[in-house]
Design a protein around this motif. Structure first.
Motif, PDB file in Angstrom:
ATOM      1  N   GLU A  18      23.540 -10.549   8.741  1.00  0.00           N
ATOM      2  CA  GLU A  18      23.743  -9.735   7.646  1.00  0.00           C
ATOM      3  C   GLU A  18      23.288  -8.320   7.991  1.00  0.00           C
ATOM      4  O   GLU A  18      23.801  -7.456   7.224  1.00  0.00           O
ATOM      5  CB  GLU A  18      23.575 -10.368   6.338  1.00  0.00           C
ATOM      6  CG  GLU A  18      24.674  -9.918   5.427  1.00  0.00           C
ATOM      7  CD  GLU A  18      24.300 -10.269   4.192  1.00  0.00           C
ATOM      8  OE1 GLU A  18      25.260 -10.964   3.304  1.00  0.00           O
ATOM      9  OE2 GLU A  18      22.757  -9.709   3.785  1.00  0.00           O
ATOM     10  N   PHE A  19      21.993  -8.139   8.073  1.00  0.00           N
ATOM     11  CA  PHE A  19      21.495  -6.866   7.844  1.00  0.00           C
ATOM     12  C   PHE A  19      22.085  -6.009   8.889  1.00  0.00           C
ATOM     13  O   PHE A  19      22.476  -4.900   8.505  1.00  0.00           O
ATOM     14  CB  PHE A  19      20.016  -7.388   7.932  1.00  0.00           C
ATOM     15  CG  PHE A  19      19.206  -5.766   7.841  1.00  0.00           C
ATOM     16  CD1 PHE A  19      18.654  -5.409   6.581  1.00  0.00           C
ATOM     17  CD2 PHE A  19      18.755  -5.083   9.034  1.00  0.00           C
ATOM     18  CE1 PHE A  19      18.041  -3.806   6.596  1.00  0.00           C
ATOM     19  CE2 PHE A  19      17.736  -4.105   8.771  1.00  0.00           C
ATOM     20  CZ  PHE A  19      17.140  -3.425   7.737  1.00  0.00           C
ATOM     21  N   LEU A  20      21.954  -6.560  10.264  1.00  0.00           N
ATOM     22  CA  LEU A  20      22.629  -5.382  11.454  1.00  0.00           C
ATOM     23  C   LEU A  20      23.844  -5.625  10.609  1.00  0.00           C
ATOM     24  O   LEU A  20      24.039  -3.982  10.644  1.00  0.00           O
ATOM     25  CB  LEU A  20      22.639  -6.821  12.846  1.00  0.00           C
ATOM     26  CG  LEU A  20      21.082  -7.237  13.014  1.00  0.00           C
ATOM     27  CD1 LEU A  20      21.540  -7.582  14.413  1.00  0.00           C
ATOM     28  CD2 LEU A  20      20.103  -5.608  13.458  1.00  0.00           C
ATOM     29  N   ALA A  21      24.266  -6.146  10.281  1.00  0.00           N
ATOM     30  CA  ALA A  21      26.121  -5.634   9.667  1.00  0.00           C
ATOM     31  C   ALA A  21      26.266  -5.143   9.084  1.00  0.00           C
ATOM     32  O   ALA A  21      27.291  -3.921   8.407  1.00  0.00           O
ATOM     33  CB  ALA A  21      27.109  -7.034   9.061  1.00  0.00           C
ATOM     34  N   GLU A  22      25.088  -4.051   8.038  1.00  0.00           N
ATOM     35  CA  GLU A  22      25.198  -3.526   7.417  1.00  0.00           C
ATOM     36  C   GLU A  22      25.116  -1.739   7.729  1.00  0.00           C
ATOM     37  O   GLU A  22      25.381  -0.876   6.863  1.00  0.00           O
ATOM     38  CB  GLU A  22      23.803  -3.890   6.469  1.00  0.00           C
ATOM     39  CG  GLU A  22      24.138  -4.622   5.418  1.00  0.00           C
ATOM     40  CD  GLU A  22      23.234  -4.894   4.814  1.00  0.00           C
ATOM     41  OE1 GLU A  22      21.732  -3.888   4.409  1.00  0.00           O
ATOM     42  OE2 GLU A  22      22.915  -5.237   3.150  1.00  0.00           O
ATOM     43  N   ASP A  23      25.266  -1.397   9.107  1.00  0.00           N
ATOM     44  CA  ASP A  23      25.231  -0.505   9.956  1.00  0.00           C
ATOM     45  C   ASP A  23      26.537  -0.183   9.819  1.00  0.00           C
ATOM     46  O   ASP A  23      26.985   0.821  10.345  1.00  0.00           O
ATOM     47  CB  ASP A  23      24.285  -0.213  11.108  1.00  0.00           C
ATOM     48  CG  ASP A  23      23.074  -0.282  10.572  1.00  0.00           C
ATOM     49  OD1 ASP A  23      22.789   0.044   9.258  1.00  0.00           O
ATOM     50  OD2 ASP A  23      22.149  -0.601  11.415  1.00  0.00           O
ATOM     51  N   GLU A  24      27.708  -0.455  10.312  1.00  0.00           N
ATOM     52  CA  GLU A  24      28.919  -0.596  10.530  1.00  0.00           C
ATOM     53  C   GLU A  24      30.049   0.323   9.543  1.00  0.00           C
ATOM     54  O   GLU A  24      29.319   0.236   7.669  1.00  0.00           O
ATOM     55  CB  GLU A  24      29.869  -2.146  10.044  1.00  0.00           C
ATOM     56  CG  GLU A  24      29.127  -3.230  11.205  1.00  0.00           C
ATOM     57  CD  GLU A  24      29.928  -3.103  12.390  1.00  0.00           C
ATOM     58  OE1 GLU A  24      30.352  -2.692  12.494  1.00  0.00           O
ATOM     59  OE2 GLU A  24      29.476  -2.440  13.962  1.00  0.00           O
ATOM     60  N   VAL A  25      29.904   0.674  10.002  1.00  0.00           N
ATOM     61  CA  VAL A  25      30.988   2.382   8.808  1.00  0.00           C
ATOM     62  C   VAL A  25      32.261   1.603   7.834  1.00  0.00           C
ATOM     63  O   VAL A  25      32.776   0.944   8.352  1.00  0.00           O
ATOM     64  CB  VAL A  25      30.952   3.495   9.684  1.00  0.00           C
ATOM     65  CG1 VAL A  25      31.776   4.004   8.905  1.00  0.00           C
ATOM     66  CG2 VAL A  25      29.706   3.813  10.354  1.00  0.00           C
ATOM     67  N   VAL A  26      32.132   1.746   6.852  1.00  0.00           N
ATOM     68  CA  VAL A  26      32.999   1.884   6.073  1.00  0.00           C
ATOM     69  C   VAL A  26      33.529   3.144   5.239  1.00  0.00           C
ATOM     70  O   VAL A  26      33.083   3.800   5.435  1.00  0.00           O
ATOM     71  CB  VAL A  26      32.323   0.295   4.831  1.00  0.00           C
ATOM     72  CG1 VAL A  26      32.860  -0.153   5.166  1.00  0.00           C
ATOM     73  CG2 VAL A  26      32.189   0.798   4.177  1.00  0.00           C
ATOM     74  N   GLU A  27      35.047   3.284   4.536  1.00  0.00           N
ATOM     75  CA  GLU A  27      35.053   3.866   3.812  1.00  0.00           C
ATOM     76  C   GLU A  27      35.562   4.119   1.742  1.00  0.00           C
ATOM     77  O   GLU A  27      35.670   2.801   1.882  1.00  0.00           O
ATOM     78  CB  GLU A  27      37.073   4.085   4.241  1.00  0.00           C
ATOM     79  CG  GLU A  27      37.088   5.909   4.492  1.00  0.00           C
ATOM     80  CD  GLU A  27      38.536   5.883   4.989  1.00  0.00           C
ATOM     81  OE1 GLU A  27      38.919   7.267   5.658  1.00  0.00           O
ATOM     82  OE2 GLU A  27      39.962   5.127   4.792  1.00  0.00           O
TER      83      GLU A  27
END
Lengths: 211, 193
Positions: A18-27
């Motif tokens: 989950e921590f790694l996923a927090e780098d995904e970009v959202v708008e």
């Protein structure tokens, strides 16, 4: 990079993924004016009210928590798209539909931090659960085809969390099969009639692909 | 996977193996409980732990007979319904012992037999492991060997960890040391004369 939670087997725990996923970009759509933020991982902003801007999920969650923005639901997380994906998953038992690599984690983070920004949240949540169940069932049927002749397993479009769940089992199973099918174990005289004889020339190993 | 520090590998080597002495041995009567003198006769059948049997085999002092868990009776049972056979009671280190004993005996069918047993039992483990309930111990667990149990636990624990996370398990949190307010302290310097 290996997970830190268990140094002996290099697997990630779910919170680490989950921590790694927090780098995904959202708008996000900010409702404040703010100078651009200069982070180690990059510069974000400047932010103007009602002008959409792209930021990593961790920053979006932090701004959302302080009431400074709304998070736009990613376009794959709408009811129509997810219904399509679920149907396609059910129709093709051999392959996985392309979804974001971190779709399980992103959806949970958004459900937790931005539940008021997601339209039809209950529907979206149950669709994602269904998709995950269908996909995991496919993974399991795929794992059944692993045998001593499996060299590698191709898992196209499988997501981070799904891989992470099956990794410990799959690695052990492949190791065990490899050990039991090694040439030292299976020698020329194959007296058990039920099996194909596999001598020194066992042919190229074909890679089975659990879909 | 075998290794010098692997406790399972060490325990596996304790498994008793039936051997036949090819030479007489003096002064080792304690190996043979039935011996009247302090020596083992040539041709005596003795149970030795695997590590000792292996070493003596390399010195051609003994010949190794096939352990019961690889015998015809077990084979018939495995062929009938592999998943229902209680392999742990036969030998908890069935697969590891199988791998080690293959080079030491003339019967070349042990290798394929071990592989067949694993392949057919693997499906059973697979179908039960990811969907196994977390709290209760499944009924078939006591039938599994050490290696199979590890496989089963690997799947069950990773699935349990995922489920825990999904229903709101703990997130990664920052180390407590990072939460402290920074204090700016001015070092007191001795005034220079």
């Amino acid at each position: 990079m290996a997970g830190q939670s268990d140094p002996h087997i290099s697997i990630f725990s779910a919170p680490e993924v989950e921590f790694l996923a927090e780098d995904e970009v959202v708008e996000i759509v900010p409702n404040i004016r703010m100078e651009s933020l200069n982070m180690i991982c990059g510069d974000f902003g400047p932010f103007f009210p009602q002008i959409p801007s792209k930021v990593p999920l961790w920053l979006a969650a932090a701004l959302k928590k302080r009431g400074k923005c709304t998070i736009r639901t990613p376009e794959w997380m709408t009811v129509e798209r997810l219904t399509q994906v679920l149907e396609a998953e059910r129709e093709s038992p051999r392959e996985f539909q392309p979804l974001p690599f971190h779709y399980v984690e992103i959806s949970r983070l958004l459900f937790d931090h931005a539940r008021d920004d997601i339209p039809d949240i209950y529907m979206v949540r149950s669709l994602i659960e269904d998709i995950r169940d269908v996909r995991f069932h496919k993974v399991e049927t795929g794992l059944e085809t692993i045998s001593g002749r499996t060299h590698a397993v191709k898992l196209k479009n499988l997501s981070a969390m799904e891989v992470n769940i099956v990794r410990p089992f799959m690695v052990r199973a492949l190791q065990a099969f490899y050990k039991h099918d090694s040439p030292q174990m299976i020698q020329q005289a194959d007296t058990m009639g039920s099996k194909r004889s596999q001598g020194a020339d066992r042919g190229p190993r074909r890679d089975l692909r659990p879909r | 996977m075998p290794g010098y520090y692997d406790i399972n590998d060490i325990l596996m080597e304790e498994e008793p193996i039936a051997v036949v002495f090819q030479v007489g041995a003096n002064g080792v009567g304690l190996l043979d409980p039935g011996a009247e003198t302090n020596s083992v006769e040539k041709g005596a059948k003795v149970d030795l732990p695997f590590w000792l049997a292996h070493e003596l085999y390399l010195r051609q002092a003994v010949s190794i007979s096939i352990p019961a868990c690889f015998g015809q009776k077990t084979r018939k049972e495995i062929q009938a319904d592999a998943a229902c056979v209680d392999l742990r009671i036969r030998c908890p280190y069935f697969y590891e012992l199988g791998c080690k004993i293959v080079p030491l005996v003339s019967d070349k069918s042990i290798g394929p037999f071990v592989r067949y047993a694993f392949t057919s039992r693997y499906k059973e483990i697979l179908s039960k492991s990811h969907s196994a309930p977390v709290a209760t111990v499944p009924k078939f667990l006591p039938r599994l060997t050490k290696e199979e149990t590890q496989l089963f636990e690997a799947a069950r624990s990773s699935m349990a960890a995922f489920k825990k996370w999904r229903v709101g398990g703990s997130r990664l949190e920052k180390a407590p040391i990072l939460g402290r307010k920074r204090k700016t302290t001015f070092p007191i310097r001795p005034s220079t004369p």
